[in-house]
Design a protein around this motif. Sequence first.
Motif, PDB file in Angstrom:
ATOM      1  N   PHE A  28       1.133  -1.255  -0.002  1.00 40.11           N
ATOM      2  CA  PHE A  28       0.045   0.359   0.106  1.00 40.11           C
ATOM      3  C   PHE A  28       0.603   1.423   0.091  1.00 40.11           C
ATOM      4  O   PHE A  28       2.160   1.345   0.364  1.00 40.11           O
ATOM      5  CB  PHE A  28      -1.196  -0.299   0.753  1.00 40.11           C
ATOM      6  CG  PHE A  28      -0.233  -0.245   2.774  1.00 40.11           C
ATOM      7  CD1 PHE A  28       0.175   1.662   3.316  1.00 40.11           C
ATOM      8  CD2 PHE A  28      -0.052  -1.153   3.242  1.00 40.11           C
ATOM      9  CE1 PHE A  28       1.077   1.812   4.833  1.00 40.11           C
ATOM     10  CE2 PHE A  28       1.131  -1.108   4.216  1.00 40.11           C
ATOM     11  CZ  PHE A  28       1.509  -0.102   5.019  1.00 40.11           C
ATOM     12  N   VAL A  77      -3.523   5.417   2.485  1.00 39.09           N
ATOM     13  CA  VAL A  77      -5.392   4.902   3.534  1.00 39.09           C
ATOM     14  C   VAL A  77      -6.626   4.817   2.668  1.00 39.09           C
ATOM     15  O   VAL A  77      -6.284   5.511   2.051  1.00 39.09           O
ATOM     16  CB  VAL A  77      -4.952   5.230   4.847  1.00 39.09           C
ATOM     17  CG1 VAL A  77      -6.339   4.730   5.229  1.00 39.09           C
ATOM     18  CG2 VAL A  77      -3.568   4.513   5.981  1.00 39.09           C
ATOM     19  N   GLN A  90      -7.434  -3.781   3.488  1.00 42.22           N
ATOM     20  CA  GLN A  90      -7.345  -1.968   4.944  1.00 42.22           C
ATOM     21  C   GLN A  90      -8.218  -1.579   4.966  1.00 42.22           C
ATOM     22  O   GLN A  90      -9.320  -1.277   4.327  1.00 42.22           O
ATOM     23  CB  GLN A  90      -6.394  -1.403   3.483  1.00 42.22           C
ATOM     24  CG  GLN A  90      -4.862  -1.345   3.933  1.00 42.22           C
ATOM     25  CD  GLN A  90      -4.372  -0.103   3.164  1.00 42.22           C
ATOM     26  OE1 GLN A  90      -4.557   0.502   1.787  1.00 42.22           O
ATOM     27  NE2 GLN A  90      -3.098   0.900   3.563  1.00 42.22           N
ATOM     28  N   ASN A 117     -10.744   1.654   6.875  1.00 40.67           N
ATOM     29  CA  ASN A 117     -10.560   3.238   7.881  1.00 40.67           C
ATOM     30  C   ASN A 117     -11.620   3.220   9.110  1.00 40.67           C
ATOM     31  O   ASN A 117     -12.139   3.366   7.866  1.00 40.67           O
ATOM     32  CB  ASN A 117     -10.398   3.974   6.036  1.00 40.67           C
ATOM     33  CG  ASN A 117      -9.935   5.138   6.948  1.00 40.67           C
ATOM     34  OD1 ASN A 117      -9.965   5.488   7.844  1.00 40.67           O
ATOM     35  ND2 ASN A 117      -9.583   6.482   6.277  1.00 40.67           N
ATOM     36  N   SER A 122      -6.070   3.311   9.095  1.00 36.78           N
ATOM     37  CA  SER A 122      -6.163   1.998   8.731  1.00 36.78           C
ATOM     38  C   SER A 122      -5.845   1.257   9.427  1.00 36.78           C
ATOM     39  O   SER A 122      -4.672   0.666  10.038  1.00 36.78           O
ATOM     40  CB  SER A 122      -6.078   1.817   7.539  1.00 36.78           C
ATOM     41  OG  SER A 122      -4.521   1.398   6.978  1.00 36.78           O
ATOM     42  N   SER A 132      -4.709  -3.473   8.947  1.00 39.36           N
ATOM     43  CA  SER A 132      -4.002  -4.069   8.160  1.00 39.36           C
ATOM     44  C   SER A 132      -3.504  -5.072   7.412  1.00 39.36           C
ATOM     45  O   SER A 132      -3.231  -5.644   9.307  1.00 39.36           O
ATOM     46  CB  SER A 132      -2.981  -2.629   6.462  1.00 39.36           C
ATOM     47  OG  SER A 132      -3.148  -1.802   6.433  1.00 39.36           O
ATOM     48  N   ASN A 182      -1.698   1.601  10.019  1.00 39.26           N
ATOM     49  CA  ASN A 182      -1.062   2.762   8.669  1.00 39.26           C
ATOM     50  C   ASN A 182      -1.963   4.341   9.287  1.00 39.26           C
ATOM     51  O   ASN A 182      -3.061   4.265   9.423  1.00 39.26           O
ATOM     52  CB  ASN A 182      -1.208   2.490   7.602  1.00 39.26           C
ATOM     53  CG  ASN A 182      -1.169   0.670   6.854  1.00 39.26           C
ATOM     54  OD1 ASN A 182      -2.307   0.603   6.561  1.00 39.26           O
ATOM     55  ND2 ASN A 182      -0.093   0.030   7.809  1.00 39.26           N
TER      56      ASN A 182
END
Length: 315
Positions: free
Chosen positions: A56, A59, A234, A236, A250, A252, A274
């Motif tokens: 990634f 986010v 992921q 959020n 987030s 993950s 993250n």
Amino acid sequence: MKNRILIIIMMLSFLSLLTAQSSLDETLEDLSGAAAESYVGPIVSAFGASLNSGWFHKVPKAKLFNLDIELGLVYMGSFFGKGDETFNVDGSFRFTESQARDIVRNSEEVILDNLEQDEPEVFEALVEALVMEVYELNIHGPTIIGPEDENIFVEFPDNQPLHVNVNGIDFDYILDARSIELPVGGQLENLSHMPMIAPQLGIGTIYGTKLYTRYMTLDLTSIGKYEYFGIGIQHNPKVYIPFPIPVDFSASFFMQDLKLGEYVSAKATVYGINVSRTIGPGFLNVTPYAGLMFESSKMKFKYEYQVSGQEIDVE
């Protein structure tokens, strides 16, 4: 067209490994146990680290629904250190039949007795006894990424007795101390890091969630089938929070599975938190991000070691 693209990707990822594969089979046949593990150790460690990278770069947005599709090639790489170029282990070792013949043939006692010609049954019994023994030796030299012009040495201690019985008669011989140089050096001396490239697809966003997947498969004649699959998510949680927060964050989780012929199988997982924030207007924006991730990986490097007609699996 698809096959050509995959071939290009594989060449970029494993060019050094493929060019060395023809000699890698012979290399592994000359090593065993802890020595083999130490020899390929730098590749194994770097492989696991690379698998968990590049998933990634931001986010997902905290929205119930937002069309966000990413498709591309992800490059991953882990650098080797100076200490990865050599190894020194005390471990077990089995001599091949050809090595055993040379050792017995050149033993001082055997030379004096002219045993190979006068007593061939005894000579063959000694060879077989040496092949079947597992010795604790010191093995040192370059790893697979070490110098190509240096070889691995097996330090064979002295006073190693061989006991055989032929036709009811006992024979005892003491082998001489010796240092055996194996025709095995570094195979990938110029490889500064472990490269990997994989096609990756990211799809989102639903309730602040984005899914990722990686997949590649290719039949390689000289090695076998290469299969790589990864999947991750992921999420959020800001999508449920009614008040504004200046950054996106987030949770993950990602997992991967890789197989390369009969030699390599690897599994890796990574999970963590993250944080990112998009700054700037439109296509001129930038998104700095950071994360705290916990990684784990497990890799098996398997080969069959031929000892006097018997195949021994080593993992």
